[in-house]
Enzyme design. Structure first.
Site, short mmCIF file in Angstrom:
data_model
loop_
_atom_site.label_atom_id
_atom_site.label_comp_id
_atom_site.label_asym_id
_atom_site.label_seq_id
_atom_site.Cartn_x
_atom_site.Cartn_y
_atom_site.Cartn_z
N LYS A 278 42.97 59.24 37.83
CA LYS A 278 43.49 59.25 39.23
C LYS A 278 44.09 60.70 39.35
O LYS A 278 44.61 61.44 38.45
CB LYS A 278 44.55 58.33 39.44
CG LYS A 278 44.04 57.00 39.66
CD LYS A 278 45.15 55.94 39.78
CE LYS A 278 44.60 54.31 39.88
NZ LYS A 278 44.01 54.10 40.97
N ARG A 352 39.62 44.09 38.28
CA ARG A 352 38.70 43.15 38.53
C ARG A 352 38.29 42.75 36.95
O ARG A 352 37.60 41.72 36.93
CB ARG A 352 37.46 43.38 39.42
CG ARG A 352 36.80 44.64 38.98
CD ARG A 352 36.07 45.35 40.22
NE ARG A 352 37.06 45.94 41.02
CZ ARG A 352 36.68 46.71 42.14
NH1 ARG A 352 35.45 46.70 42.60
NH2 ARG A 352 37.42 47.40 42.82
#
Ligand code: BES
Ligand code: MN
Ligand code: ZN
Length: 500
Positions: A278, A352
């Site tokens: 990130k 997920r």
């Protein structure tokens, strides 16, 4: 903070400050506010006549009583317009008044029960909302502060004139105290820095609390996680020096765990993005990426503390997502616990993956419903706005409706999003059963559709993407800046209303 009910008149209570309220635009107060006004020889009426207090929600005004009543100060708080009155307004008003009292360094705070008179709430509901507002509104993160404790009031007195309401008010107050204890605990977990709130630490704290309320806690370590076949959680955790944990809570009222509601929460204690690292801005708040896990664990503990007659299981896969020589890589293919394979497109779509294993595990309980909670996507924030609402996905109308009702009752806002088959097409992979990202467009829908592939078949399932709500950008009413505890009250309310 101690919370007590006092039967008597607001103008007679002994406290450092007494809180009374007013709807917006009212010029002739009623109820306790009128009684206090009379004791103060019309001081409140004169303020209203001068137009100096309008009664807007969260507006406060401090009046000094000059010995006319035992309390040296009255705090007048606005409830907003009567037409749009709701328990949520009570929480906000109670918080605003309590924050004002804290600024004044009041040790004992007395308050009327907002909303029980003209507001039309039941005494129990009104007391619960009032106490929730105070206890949630006074929260600050102080685990790392030298002078923990601060200047918050030590005692809260709920003043009620009508003795017939005492039991209901006491019951509402007790529920609020229990809920606020767990909400504030969850806020602490989220606020705690990533280097402190590791998977092991989270598991430890939760296990300690579970023992207090008679909830069975189980913590699986990295070896057990791998041996079970949780290939996705194992892969995500691999880049970190910190080992993963799979935390299980089982709340079995009267020993019965049949057909529980299974709550699943994303517990990424720090999300750097992994090899798909990130940016500075994107990483800054990623200590909060375990807020889903915190919410389901907190809600399960609260349900047990409240002795709800509903069996509940919480499953929290917890790990760090870090880049290293051992990290999982774009192009890797993982096998989740239910046997499905996943092509890794982006290592930053890690939530997920760990949820795929946890949702697959849920089938073992023969659940009545499965609800997962996760800070899953930045796309949810793009769609709904920071601090505005969480996204709800469900393939089951009744479950979706029940969650929306709980959201309305608790003020923890949800907005339902579609689960169209188009999203499934977008996550088809050439080399595996599914891929973990379809890129930016429709990122909210594709993430939910991905999860659906792992939820137990034929079981009502809902997914809450709480990315917009887990950490508030700025304080608002009873919601502080930072960890919000979002989801705890919502889930408990859902469980209460879903008694089998
Ligand atoms: N934890 C993030 C989602 C997130 C972003 C939560 C901002 C709160 C604030 C999640 O793991 C993530 O990185 N999602 C990616 C998915 C993408 C790579 C498909 C995202 O949303 O950018
Ligand atoms: Mn991520
Ligand atoms: Zn994440």
């Amino acid at each position: 903070m101690r919370v007590e009910v006092r039967i008597g008149a607001a103008q007679e209570v002994e406290a450092d400050a007494v809180v009374v309220n007013l709807f917006e635009g009212v010029t002739a107060p009623g109820g306790a506010t009128a009684a206090v006004d009379r004791a103060l020889e019309g001081r409140i009426s004169r303020v209203l006549a001068a137009g100096d207090f309008r009664g807007r929600l969260r507006e406060t005004l401090v009046l000094y009583t000059d010995g006319r009543i035992p309390a040296p100060r009255v705090i007048l708080v606005g409830l907003g317009p009567e037409a749009s009155f709701h328990a949520e307004k009570v929480r906000h008003a109670a918080a605003a008044a309590a924050q004002r009292a804290r600024d004044l360094r009041a040790r004992t705070l007395a308050t009327v029960v907002h909303g029980a008179g003209r507001g039309g709430l039941s005494p129990e509901e009104a007391a619960q909302a009032t106490v929730e507002g105070v206890l949630l509104g006074l929260y600050t993160y102080q685990r790392k502060k030298e002078n923990a404790g601060g200047s918050a009031p030590e005692t809260l007195l709920l003043v009620e004139f009508d003795a017939a309401k005492e039991a209901a008010i006491a019951a509402g107050a007790r529920r609020a105290e229990t809920l606020a204890r767990y909400v504030n605990r969850v806020r602490d977990w989220v606020n705690e820095p990533g280097s402190d709130m590791t998977p092991r630490r989270l598991a430890e704290e939760v296990s300690g609390l579970a023992a207090e309320v008679g909830v069975r806690a189980q913590v699986l370590d990295e070896r057990q996680i791998a041996a079970l076949g949780m290939g996705a959680l194992t892969a995500v955790a691999r880049g970190s020096e910190e080992p993963p944990r799979f935390i299980l809570l089982e709340y079995a009222p009267e020993g019965r765990l049949e057909r529980p509601v299974v709550l699943v929460g994303k517990g990424v204690t720090f999300d750097s993005g992994g090899l798909n690292l990130k940016s500075e801005e994107g990483m800054l708040t990623m200590k909060g990426d375990m807020a889903g896990a915190a919410a389901v664990l907190g809600a399960t503990l609260a349900a047990a503390a409240l002795r709800l007659p509903v069996p509940v299981v919480a499953l929290a896969p917890a790990c760090e997502n870090m880049p290293s020589g051992k990290s999982y890589k774009p192009g890797d293919i993982l096998r989740a616990l239910n046997g499905k394979t996943i092509e890794i497109v982006n290592t930053d779509a890690e939530g997920r993956l760990i949820l795929a294993d946890a949702l697959s595990y849920a089938v073992r309980y023969g659940p009545r419903a499965v609800i997962d909670v996760a800070t899953l996507t930045g796309a949810a924030i793009i769609a709904l706005g920071q601090d505005v609402a969480a996204a709800l996905f469900s393939d089951h109308e009744e479950l979706a409706a029940a969650l929306l009702r709980a959201a309305d009752a608790t003020g923890e806002r949800l907005w339902r999003m579609p689960l169209w088959e188009d999203y499934l097409e977008r996550i088809q992979s050439d080399v595996a059963d599914v891929k973990n990202s379809a890129g930016r467009y429709g990122g909210l829908g594709t993430s939910a559709m991905f999860l659906k592939q792992f939820a137990p078949e034929g079981v009502p399932w809902a997914h809450l993407d709480i990315s917009p709500m887990d950490m508030a950008e700025k304080a608002r009413g009873y919601v502080p800046k930072g960890g919000t505890g979002f989801g705890v009250r919502l889930l408990v309310r859902y469980l209460e209303d879903s008694r089998p």
